[in-house]
Write a protein that holds these residues in place. Structure first.
Motif, short mmCIF file in Angstrom:
data_model
loop_
_atom_site.label_atom_id
_atom_site.label_comp_id
_atom_site.label_asym_id
_atom_site.label_seq_id
_atom_site.Cartn_x
_atom_site.Cartn_y
_atom_site.Cartn_z
N TYR A 37 44.79 30.81 40.09
CA TYR A 37 43.55 31.29 39.48
C TYR A 37 43.91 32.22 38.33
CZ TYR A 37 40.67 29.76 43.45
OH TYR A 37 40.01 29.02 44.40
N SER A 42 37.14 39.98 32.00
CA SER A 42 35.74 39.96 32.45
C SER A 42 35.65 40.04 33.98
CB SER A 42 35.05 38.69 31.97
OG SER A 42 35.72 37.55 32.46
N GLY A 43 36.72 39.67 34.68
CA GLY A 43 36.75 39.84 36.13
C GLY A 43 36.60 38.58 36.96
N GLU A 44 36.00 37.56 36.41
CA GLU A 44 35.76 36.35 37.21
C GLU A 44 37.05 35.55 37.39
OE1 GLU A 44 32.55 34.12 35.69
OE2 GLU A 44 32.98 32.33 36.86
N LEU A 45 37.35 35.17 38.60
CA LEU A 45 38.53 34.32 38.85
C LEU A 45 38.19 32.89 38.47
CD1 LEU A 45 39.30 36.79 40.76
CD2 LEU A 45 40.68 35.11 41.97
N ASN A 102 38.42 31.36 57.23
CA ASN A 102 39.10 31.51 55.96
C ASN A 102 40.53 31.93 56.18
OD1 ASN A 102 40.14 32.77 53.60
ND2 ASN A 102 38.08 32.88 52.79
N PHE A 106 45.97 35.48 48.94
CA PHE A 106 46.26 35.66 47.53
C PHE A 106 47.54 36.47 47.35
CE2 PHE A 106 42.81 34.13 44.96
CZ PHE A 106 41.75 34.02 45.85
N SER B 33 32.37 33.26 50.68
CA SER B 33 33.33 34.27 51.11
C SER B 33 33.22 35.48 50.20
CB SER B 33 34.77 33.72 51.05
OG SER B 33 34.94 32.66 51.96
N TYR B 35 35.23 39.05 48.83
CA TYR B 35 36.51 39.71 48.67
C TYR B 35 36.30 41.06 47.99
CZ TYR B 35 38.73 35.16 49.48
OH TYR B 35 39.14 33.97 50.03
N GLN B 37 38.35 43.72 45.60
CA GLN B 37 39.54 43.83 44.76
C GLN B 37 39.66 45.26 44.23
OE1 GLN B 37 39.67 41.46 41.13
NE2 GLN B 37 41.90 41.38 41.22
N LEU B 43 43.47 41.72 46.16
CA LEU B 43 42.33 40.96 46.66
C LEU B 43 42.38 40.91 48.18
CD1 LEU B 43 42.33 38.03 44.15
CD2 LEU B 43 40.25 39.15 44.91
N PHE B 45 40.26 39.91 51.72
CA PHE B 45 39.18 39.12 52.28
C PHE B 45 38.28 39.99 53.15
CE2 PHE B 45 36.93 35.76 54.20
CZ PHE B 45 37.02 35.85 55.58
N GLU B 48 33.59 35.49 55.66
CA GLU B 48 33.13 34.18 55.20
C GLU B 48 31.92 33.77 56.02
OE1 GLU B 48 35.79 30.86 55.77
OE2 GLU B 48 34.67 29.61 54.35
N LEU B 88 35.87 46.06 42.75
CA LEU B 88 35.19 44.85 42.27
C LEU B 88 34.99 43.96 43.49
CD1 LEU B 88 34.23 43.08 39.85
CD2 LEU B 88 36.55 42.13 39.80
N LEU B 90 34.00 40.44 44.85
CA LEU B 90 33.92 39.06 44.38
C LEU B 90 33.40 38.16 45.48
CD1 LEU B 90 37.38 39.03 42.61
CD2 LEU B 90 35.21 38.61 41.46
N GLN B 104 37.87 27.28 46.31
CA GLN B 104 36.84 28.30 46.18
C GLN B 104 36.58 28.58 44.70
OE1 GLN B 104 36.93 31.65 49.23
NE2 GLN B 104 39.03 30.98 49.26
N TYR B 105 35.33 28.71 44.37
CA TYR B 105 34.92 29.03 43.01
C TYR B 105 34.29 30.42 43.04
CZ TYR B 105 35.83 24.13 42.14
OH TYR B 105 36.45 22.91 42.05
N PHE B 106 34.76 31.25 42.12
CA PHE B 106 34.38 32.66 42.17
C PHE B 106 33.28 33.01 41.18
CE2 PHE B 106 37.45 34.80 44.93
CZ PHE B 106 38.33 33.76 45.18
N GLY B 107 32.52 34.01 41.57
CA GLY B 107 31.53 34.59 40.68
C GLY B 107 32.16 35.66 39.82
N PRO B 108 31.37 36.26 38.94
CA PRO B 108 31.89 37.28 38.02
C PRO B 108 32.16 38.62 38.68
CG PRO B 108 29.55 37.02 37.70
CD PRO B 108 29.96 35.97 38.70
N ARG B 111 30.84 45.18 40.09
CA ARG B 111 31.72 46.34 40.01
C ARG B 111 30.96 47.55 40.54
NH1 ARG B 111 36.60 46.56 37.75
NH2 ARG B 111 36.33 44.59 36.66
#
Lengths: 116, 115
Positions: A37, A42-45, A102, A106, B33, B35, B37, B43, B45, B48, B88, B90, B104-108, B111
């Motif tokens: 990743y 901006s922070g988004e992975l 899960n 990472f 899920s 996370y 950070q 990062l 967990f 979920e 942060l 996530l 997994q697809y992450f959002g922005p 913060r």
């Protein structure tokens, strides 16, 4: 013990240089998945790649390439002809076969700075 | 297809307050899920959710809780905020359980700053 080790904390390269980000993982499973990743400021992975444990073929996508070697438990990522937009933190991750839940690990990330 | 969305993007709270963060997964994804950070811990967990049920939980105190709604949207709540909760947060969504090797697809991220 760390499941995913990214020994390089920070790397700086000059634009157009090639750079390789190292990732070493540890698992006893025979079935697992590896991921890379990218996390820009901006922070988004941002998902880059997913590779399963049975496919050791190297993969190339534009300037990006990945070298998966089970013998050394490594899944390294190379950026060819780096650009300033490649500056980000890059995370390697491992997902182990689990019945539920899960099990996604990472690494600590490698911060890449590409200097113009 | 819209990506993962998180609201709010930024939040400032004071110690002792509570906060609720929201995450809307990619349409069709059933797993969410969370996370945390931080610069020191990386990062980590949190938990979920899949089909409105918590499937797994990380090593965080009970002040951290979450839930998932029937439309797969998820919220996480942190009560009695501490300075160390500044991070942060996530959210990531996947079609199936993340532990089943789903991508997994992450959002922005949200913060959160605790003063």
């Amino acid at each position: 013990a760390q499941k995913v080790t990214q020994a390089q904390t920070e790397i700086s390269v000059v634009e157009k240089e090639d750079v390789t980000l190292d990732c070493v993982y540890k698992t006893r499973d025979t079935t697992y998945y590896l991921f890379w990743y990218k996390q820009p400021p901006s922070g988004e992975l941002v998902f880059l790649i997913r590779r399963n444990s049975f496919d050791e073929q190297n993969e190339i996508s534009g300037r990006y390439s990945w070298n998966f070697q089970k013998s050394t438990s490594s899944f390294n990522f190379t950026i060819t002809a780096s650009q300033v937009v490649d500056s980000a933190v890059y995370f390697c991750a491992l997902s182990e076969a689990g019945n539920t839940g899960n099990q996604f690990y990472f690494g600590t990330g490698t911060s890449l700075t590409v200097i113009p | 297809k819209a990506g993962v969305t998180q609201t709010p993007r930024y939040l400032i709270k004071t110690r002792g307050q509570q906060v609720t963060l929201s995450c809307s997964p990619i349409s069709g994804h059933r797993s969410v899920s969370w996370y945390q950070q931080t610069p020191g811990q990386g990062l980590q967990f949190l938990f979920e959710y899949f089909s409105e049920t918590q499937r797994n939980k990380g090593n965080f105190p009970g002040r951290f809780s979450g839930r998932q709604f029937s439309n797969s949207r998820s919220e996480m709540n942190v009560s009695t905020l501490e300075l160390g909760d500044s991070a942060l947060y996530l959210c990531a969504s996947s079609y199936g359980l993340a532990g089943d090797q789903e991508t997994q697809y992450f959002g922005p991220g949200t913060r959160l700053l605790v003063l």
